[in-house]
Design a protein around this motif. Structure first.
Motif, PDB file in Angstrom:
ATOM      1  N   GLY A   1     130.583  37.855 -18.400  1.00 20.45           N
ATOM      2  CA  GLY A   1     131.464  36.882 -17.740  1.00 20.45           C
ATOM      3  C   GLY A   1     132.525  37.583 -16.903  1.00 20.45           C
ATOM      4  N   ILE A   2     133.100  38.657 -17.459  1.00 19.48           N
ATOM      5  CA  ILE A   2     134.139  39.393 -16.721  1.00 19.48           C
ATOM      6  C   ILE A   2     133.542  40.029 -15.472  1.00 19.48           C
ATOM      7  CG2 ILE A   2     135.733  41.355 -16.806  1.00 19.48           C
ATOM      8  CD1 ILE A   2     136.035  40.897 -19.794  1.00 19.48           C
TER       9      ILE A   2
ATOM     10  N   VAL B   1     138.560  49.525 -12.325  1.00 21.67           N
ATOM     11  CA  VAL B   1     137.434  50.410 -11.978  1.00 21.67           C
ATOM     12  C   VAL B   1     136.157  49.580 -11.803  1.00 21.67           C
ATOM     13  CG1 VAL B   1     136.023  52.372 -12.741  1.00 21.67           C
ATOM     14  CG2 VAL B   1     138.496  52.440 -13.030  1.00 21.67           C
ATOM     15  N   CYS B   2     136.045  48.503 -12.580  1.00 20.09           N
ATOM     16  CA  CYS B   2     134.927  47.565 -12.394  1.00 20.09           C
ATOM     17  C   CYS B   2     134.949  47.031 -10.955  1.00 20.09           C
ATOM     18  CB  CYS B   2     135.044  46.431 -13.407  1.00 20.09           C
ATOM     19  SG  CYS B   2     133.894  45.072 -13.168  1.00 20.09           S
ATOM     20  N   ALA B   3     136.126  46.575 -10.512  1.00 16.70           N
ATOM     21  CA  ALA B   3     136.252  46.015  -9.155  1.00 16.70           C
ATOM     22  C   ALA B   3     135.970  47.071  -8.095  1.00 16.70           C
ATOM     23  CB  ALA B   3     137.653  45.432  -8.962  1.00 16.70           C
ATOM     24  N   LEU B   4     136.495  48.273  -8.291  1.00 17.42           N
ATOM     25  CA  LEU B   4     136.290  49.349  -7.304  1.00 17.42           C
ATOM     26  C   LEU B   4     134.816  49.741  -7.229  1.00 17.42           C
ATOM     27  CD1 LEU B   4     139.404  51.547  -8.197  1.00 17.42           C
ATOM     28  CD2 LEU B   4     139.041  50.342  -6.030  1.00 17.42           C
ATOM     29  N   MET B   5     134.152  49.772  -8.385  1.00 16.12           N
ATOM     30  CA  MET B   5     132.711  50.139  -8.413  1.00 16.12           C
ATOM     31  C   MET B   5     131.872  49.083  -7.705  1.00 16.12           C
ATOM     32  SD  MET B   5     131.855  53.056  -9.925  1.00 16.12           S
ATOM     33  CE  MET B   5     130.309  52.991 -10.864  1.00 16.12           C
TER      34      MET B   5
ATOM     35  N   ARG C   1     125.741  44.798  -9.785  1.00 12.99           N
ATOM     36  CA  ARG C   1     126.195  44.226 -11.061  1.00 12.99           C
ATOM     37  C   ARG C   1     126.233  45.304 -12.148  1.00 12.99           C
ATOM     38  NH1 ARG C   1     123.842  40.431 -15.175  1.00 12.99           N
ATOM     39  NH2 ARG C   1     125.509  38.972 -15.701  1.00 12.99           N
ATOM     40  N   GLN C   2     125.207  46.145 -12.163  1.00 11.33           N
ATOM     41  CA  GLN C   2     125.190  47.242 -13.145  1.00 11.33           C
ATOM     42  C   GLN C   2     126.371  48.188 -12.911  1.00 11.33           C
ATOM     43  OE1 GLN C   2     121.571  49.413 -13.633  1.00 11.33           O
ATOM     44  NE2 GLN C   2     120.316  47.600 -13.899  1.00 11.33           N
ATOM     45  N   ALA C   3     126.695  48.413 -11.636  1.00 11.89           N
ATOM     46  CA  ALA C   3     127.855  49.271 -11.322  1.00 11.89           C
ATOM     47  C   ALA C   3     129.131  48.636 -11.869  1.00 11.89           C
ATOM     48  CB  ALA C   3     127.957  49.491  -9.816  1.00 11.89           C
ATOM     49  N   GLY C   4     129.192  47.307 -11.834  1.00 13.98           N
ATOM     50  CA  GLY C   4     130.342  46.604 -12.406  1.00 13.98           C
ATOM     51  C   GLY C   4     130.433  46.827 -13.910  1.00 13.98           C
ATOM     52  N   PHE C   5     129.308  46.696 -14.603  1.00 13.19           N
ATOM     53  CA  PHE C   5     129.290  46.964 -16.050  1.00 13.19           C
ATOM     54  C   PHE C   5     129.714  48.419 -16.315  1.00 13.19           C
ATOM     55  CE2 PHE C   5     126.256  43.330 -16.264  1.00 13.19           C
ATOM     56  CZ  PHE C   5     126.921  42.595 -17.230  1.00 13.19           C
ATOM     57  N   ALA C   6     129.181  49.323 -15.498  1.00 12.01           N
ATOM     58  CA  ALA C   6     129.489  50.751 -15.693  1.00 12.01           C
ATOM     59  C   ALA C   6     130.986  51.003 -15.525  1.00 12.01           C
ATOM     60  CB  ALA C   6     128.691  51.593 -14.698  1.00 12.01           C
TER      61      ALA C   6
END
Ligand code: FE2
Length: 425
Positions: free
Chosen positions: A140-141, A176-180, A195-200
């Motif tokens: 969700g985040i 860092v989620c937003a920047l990725m 999306r995976q980059a966001g999780f990472a």
């Protein structure tokens, strides 16, 4: 090392991958991503002619589409007012003023940040007690952050700079989620990989939950023993995430390798160059940029320009190509960088000051004439009608043998400020 190659064909300048939410009437659809069975159009290429077309695109399970900007409306970029609003909102937060933000995305980003902090505080607390983390816990985040960044990348990133010591790890994770997510889109990764980059990004520091809190929150310098403990957090993060059944390799890779550096000077393994995946290189940039620019109640963080200048100067730490793309996507450049402008001039980047948000460049050389011109200070805008940075240039390629002295002269010399932006040549 576990990572996926993530290689894909570079897209043509006129083709742009967008999410269904970014689609607008007047755009020309070049192709859909995924199986044609998952979308309702028998044609792959067509103009989005009306609201019905738009609705059909959005209501079906289409991960992304590619538009042809030479045949239809381009993607609306977040405009400078959006970035200005985010910076202004942060300034007001620091100064105690409570005026409403100019861009509604800033208020939405603030709500996302608050709800993310609540979820992460609880989750990270449970991780300290041994709970297994799954991507489903934070999906969700990631989706909220990703949507906010698509609407205006500067809103969430701008307001997340201000943080207290207690909330540092949570807010840093969201930032860092937003920047990725932003960087992944800039380098044209497919939306599932974005999306995976966001999780990472969100989970990259989860290993800090294995570090005792007194060490994690210690205000002064860490002693050698404490430093060793903190430096175990990438490997501890990898171990925490491994049991999660839905955790992609990219997330494991980033948790384990985000402190590695291109020249081998990082930790825990001292990997270098090709041993580092593109995702780990992205995370290194996003992680350091956010750490440098974050602001606490008792100290100002570095300005984005100061952070960019420092990161550019740390030769060997970061992937230079990715770093330039990161700077360009953030609209921030190192002071002294030689750049080619859309107006066919060479310029040197200037310091735009603590409060200013628009990058400034001193144009001093005509590319067409290969000759110096009267220096002019140009304020860059996101608008295609104005001037913008095209690429970083090698001074030697232009015969600037004594570049450092020349650069210092250009950066320090005061010339007439021309407020209007020259149209692109
Ligand atoms: Fe870390």
């Amino acid at each position: 090392m576990t990572h996926r190659s993530g290689k894909q064909e570079p897209m043509s300048e006129r083709l742009r991958r967008i999410t269904p939410e970014q689609a607008r009437i007047g755009m020309y659809v070049h192709a859909f991503e995924g199986s044609w069975l998952s979308h309702p159009f028998w044609r792959r290429s067509f103009l989005i002619a009306d609201a019905a077309d738009l609705q059909r695109i959005r209501e079906h399970d289409i991960p992304a589409l590619v538009i042809d900007e030479s045949r239809g409306a381009p993607l609306e970029r977040p405009t400078l007012p959006g970035r200005v609003a985010a910076v202004e909102q942060e300034r007001r937060a620091t100064s105690g003023s409570h005026r409403a933000p100019a861009d509604p995305e800033v208020a939405r980003a603030r709500a996302i940040l608050q709800s993310s902090k609540r979820v992460l505080t609880e989750l990270f607390g449970e991780v300290r007690l041994g709970r297994v983390v799954t991507c489903a816990d934070v999906a969700g985040i990631v989706d909220e952050v990703s949507a906010s960044v698509a609407r205006n990348p500067h809103a969430l990133i701008g307001i997340s700079r201000l943080r207290t010591k207690d909330e540092y790890t949570y807010v840093h994770s969201v930032a860092v989620c937003a920047l990725m997510v932003n960087l992944a889109r800039v380098i044209d990764l497919a939306e599932p990989e974005v999306r995976q980059a966001g999780f990472a990004g969100l989970l990259h520091d989860i290993g800090k939950m294995a570090v005792p809190e007194p060490i994690l929150n210690k205000p002064g310098r860490l002693n050698d023993e404490e430093l060793v403990t903190v430096r175990e957090h990438p490997e501890r993060g990898y171990q925490i995430l491994c049991p999660g059944e839905d955790v992609p390799d990219m997330v494991l890779d980033v948790a384990r390798h985000h402190h590695e550096r291109m020249d081998g000077s990082g930790y825990p393994f001292g990997l270098s160059g090709d041993q580092l995946s593109r995702h780990a290189r992205m995370a290194a940039i996003c992680d350091v940029y956010d750490a440098l620019t974050s602001t606490r109640a008792y100290k100002d963080g570095w300005t984005p320009c100061e952070a960019a200048t420092a990161m550019y100067a740390w030769d060997g730490h970061f992937d230079r190509t990715l770093l330039f793309k990161f700077f360009r996507s953030m609209g921030v450049f190192p002071v002294g960088m030689l750049v080619r402008l859309r107006s066919n001039r060479l310029g040197v980047m200037l310091d735009n000051g603590r409060r200013a948000s628009r990058p400034k460049v001193k144009a001093f050389f005509s590319i067409m004439d290969r000759a110096p011109i009267t220096p002019e200070i140009v304020t860059l805008t996101d608008s295609l009608a104005g001037d913008g940075v095209v690429s970083e240039e090698d001074p030697l390629r232009w015969g600037f043998e004594d570049w450092e002295a020349m650069r210092d002269r250009l950066v320090k010399t005061s010339v007439r400020v021309i407020p209007t932006v020259r149209a692109a040549a």
